[in-house]
Scaffold this active site. Sequence first.
Site, PDB file in Angstrom:
ATOM      1  N   HIS A 144       0.866  -1.183   0.000  1.00 17.37           N
ATOM      2  CA  HIS A 144       0.000   0.000   0.000  1.00 17.37           C
ATOM      3  C   HIS A 144       0.901   1.231   0.000  1.00 17.37           C
ATOM      4  CE1 HIS A 144      -2.747   2.961   1.896  1.00 17.37           C
ATOM      5  NE2 HIS A 144      -3.747   2.181   1.546  1.00 17.37           N
ATOM      6  N   ASP A 184       2.993  -4.377   8.207  1.00 15.06           N
ATOM      7  CA  ASP A 184       1.796  -3.570   8.030  1.00 15.06           C
ATOM      8  C   ASP A 184       0.610  -4.525   8.134  1.00 15.06           C
ATOM      9  OD1 ASP A 184      -0.454  -2.423   6.965  1.00 15.06           O
ATOM     10  OD2 ASP A 184       0.503  -1.666   5.148  1.00 15.06           O
ATOM     11  N   GLN A 217      -4.589  -5.025   6.958  1.00 10.72           N
ATOM     12  CA  GLN A 217      -5.592  -5.936   6.387  1.00 10.72           C
ATOM     13  C   GLN A 217      -5.604  -7.294   7.074  1.00 10.72           C
ATOM     14  OE1 GLN A 217      -7.911  -5.212   4.352  1.00 10.72           O
ATOM     15  NE2 GLN A 217      -7.209  -3.174   3.767  1.00 10.72           N
ATOM     16  N   LYS A 220     -10.457  -0.718  10.526  1.00 11.76           N
ATOM     17  CA  LYS A 220     -10.564  -1.952   9.736  1.00 11.76           C
ATOM     18  C   LYS A 220     -10.853  -3.145  10.649  1.00 11.76           C
ATOM     19  CE  LYS A 220      -7.326  -0.176   6.336  1.00 11.76           C
ATOM     20  NZ  LYS A 220      -8.064   0.214   5.138  1.00 11.76           N
ATOM     21  N   CYS A 277      -4.877   2.553  -3.480  1.00 10.29           N
ATOM     22  CA  CYS A 277      -3.624   3.067  -2.904  1.00 10.29           C
ATOM     23  C   CYS A 277      -2.487   2.078  -3.108  1.00 10.29           C
ATOM     24  CB  CYS A 277      -3.772   3.403  -1.424  1.00 10.29           C
ATOM     25  SG  CYS A 277      -4.905   4.745  -1.129  1.00 10.29           S
TER      26      CYS A 277
HETATM   27  N1  PMP Z   1      -1.764  -0.624   4.643  1.00 11.86           N
HETATM   28  C1  PMP Z   1      -2.718  -1.373   4.091  1.00 11.86           C
HETATM   29  C2  PMP Z   1      -2.395  -2.758   3.610  1.00 11.86           C
HETATM   30  C3  PMP Z   1      -4.013  -0.864   3.986  1.00 11.86           C
HETATM   31  O1  PMP Z   1      -4.982  -1.595   3.431  1.00 11.86           O
HETATM   32  C4  PMP Z   1      -4.293   0.442   4.462  1.00 11.86           C
HETATM   33  C5  PMP Z   1      -5.661   1.047   4.335  1.00 11.86           C
HETATM   34  N2  PMP Z   1      -6.248   0.891   3.079  1.00 11.86           N
HETATM   35  C6  PMP Z   1      -3.238   1.167   5.038  1.00 11.86           C
HETATM   36  C7  PMP Z   1      -2.006   0.597   5.109  1.00 11.86           C
HETATM   37  C8  PMP Z   1      -3.455   2.546   5.574  1.00 11.86           C
HETATM   38  O2  PMP Z   1      -4.329   2.510   6.645  1.00 11.86           O
HETATM   39  P1  PMP Z   1      -4.921   3.874   7.236  1.00 11.86           P
HETATM   40  O3  PMP Z   1      -5.495   4.619   6.068  1.00 11.86           O
HETATM   41  O4  PMP Z   1      -5.958   3.422   8.206  1.00 11.86           O
HETATM   42  O5  PMP Z   1      -3.788   4.583   7.884  1.00 11.86           O
END
Ligand code: PMP
Length: 445
Positions: free
Chosen positions: A162, A239, A242, A265, A403
């Site tokens: 991401h 990270d 997910q 999430k 993203c």
């Molecule tokens: N890493 C991953 C794998 C994600 O799916 C996301 C959210 N789509 C993020 C990081 C960022 O999370 P946040 O927007 O809650 O900071």
Amino acid sequence: MAVTRHEAVTTREAEAAHEAVTTHEGGNAHPGGTAAGAATVLDAERVREDFPILARTVHGRPLVYLDSAASAQCPRAVIRAVEDYQMRSHANVHRGVHLLSQEATAAYEGARDRVRRFLNARSTREILFVRGTTEAINLVAQSYARPRLGPGDEILITALEHHANIVPWQMVREQTGCSLAVAPIDLRGELDLEAFRARLTPRTRLVAVAHVSNALGTILPVAEILSAAHARGIPVLIDGAQAVSHRGIDVRALDCDFYAFSGHKLYGPTGIGVLYGRESLLAEMPPWQGGGDMILTVSFERTTYNELPWKFEAGTPNMSGAIGLAAAIDYLEALGLDAVAAHEQRLLEEATAELRRIPGLTIIGTAAHKASLISFTLEGIHPHDLGTILDSEGIAVRTGHHCAMPVMEFFGVPATARASFACYNTREDVRRLASAVRKAREVFR
Ligand code: PMP
């Protein structure tokens, strides 16, 4: 006492959540299921009742919410815990002698301990509250990587990250002159583990990888990644944005150095997230933001910093968010992570089979081990148009690059549609998704 009321609320909701799970002897055993052939089965219809938003309609149709990978919905237990805090105990934490401030502090620090237990961390000193995964990774980038790295050093990520696990490292690259290495994925969306190992060199100073890809669903082999990196003494950030809602995370068993996730999430509120950090590393790291709460003493000549974890929490924290997150963890654990995971895997399998039958539909991300999301494209229809048609049917899916623009580039698509499944989704949701996709195909023929 409001703190006790919080417990009462979450316990009552947790009991209700328990009722949504039945145990069947000799059922389809899930790898993470209960012992001796017993599989826990989630009653998703019953679970749905805990989520008030699912009762609403969208464009006159009952809502089918398939966007939990972006933000999961909150159960009543979370909404009530936040409301209860705001209605009865809200005050600034840590600095007040008055009762409300003490209650708020107890609830906030209690939430930290709840997260500690959820992650099986050794100490609350290792649990930092942040805004979300993005802030957690930026914290590690600025406070761990930036002061240590320079030209010749390397940070290793993977090709399926991401943007939150790419851009902070690019910023460190600009700030320090270090470089960024990227381990490749294959056409199924799986990490090429051999290539990853080959990219670990004496120059590698940090590894940062997703636990689960938000764009593809791939579950990464984090145990292998950790052991390869640790064999060379390289710390690893995972990270977990997910991953946390789909599998139990035990940071001690994993032996990871940093683990990041977001509350929204995990059926919790927005604006709250967690960075787990190994205490020995956090202790050596300078604070990354200055201000109130993160200090012990301040004079114009010299400031001394607070202890862990508060050294990294400058300013008034998100108390209600932390309390809501703790309630979300209570709720999810009462449902049972194994039962939820087994339920989601069944939906994933059914949805994969259903969607595969639709001519012109391509699933992007076909890894052997996937979390419960499906990215797909439909020939002749831009994903945004597809998303709009699905929306008109009351079905919420995400469309776009998620993203993860490098992933889209790798697969040669501008965007995908993504359906993600959570504890409250049902086979009926899968059926409605498939039939709406078929309908969209007819519209664009
Ligand atoms: N890493 C991953 C794998 C994600 O799916 C996301 C959210 N789509 C993020 C990081 C960022 O999370 P946040 O927007 O809650 O900071």
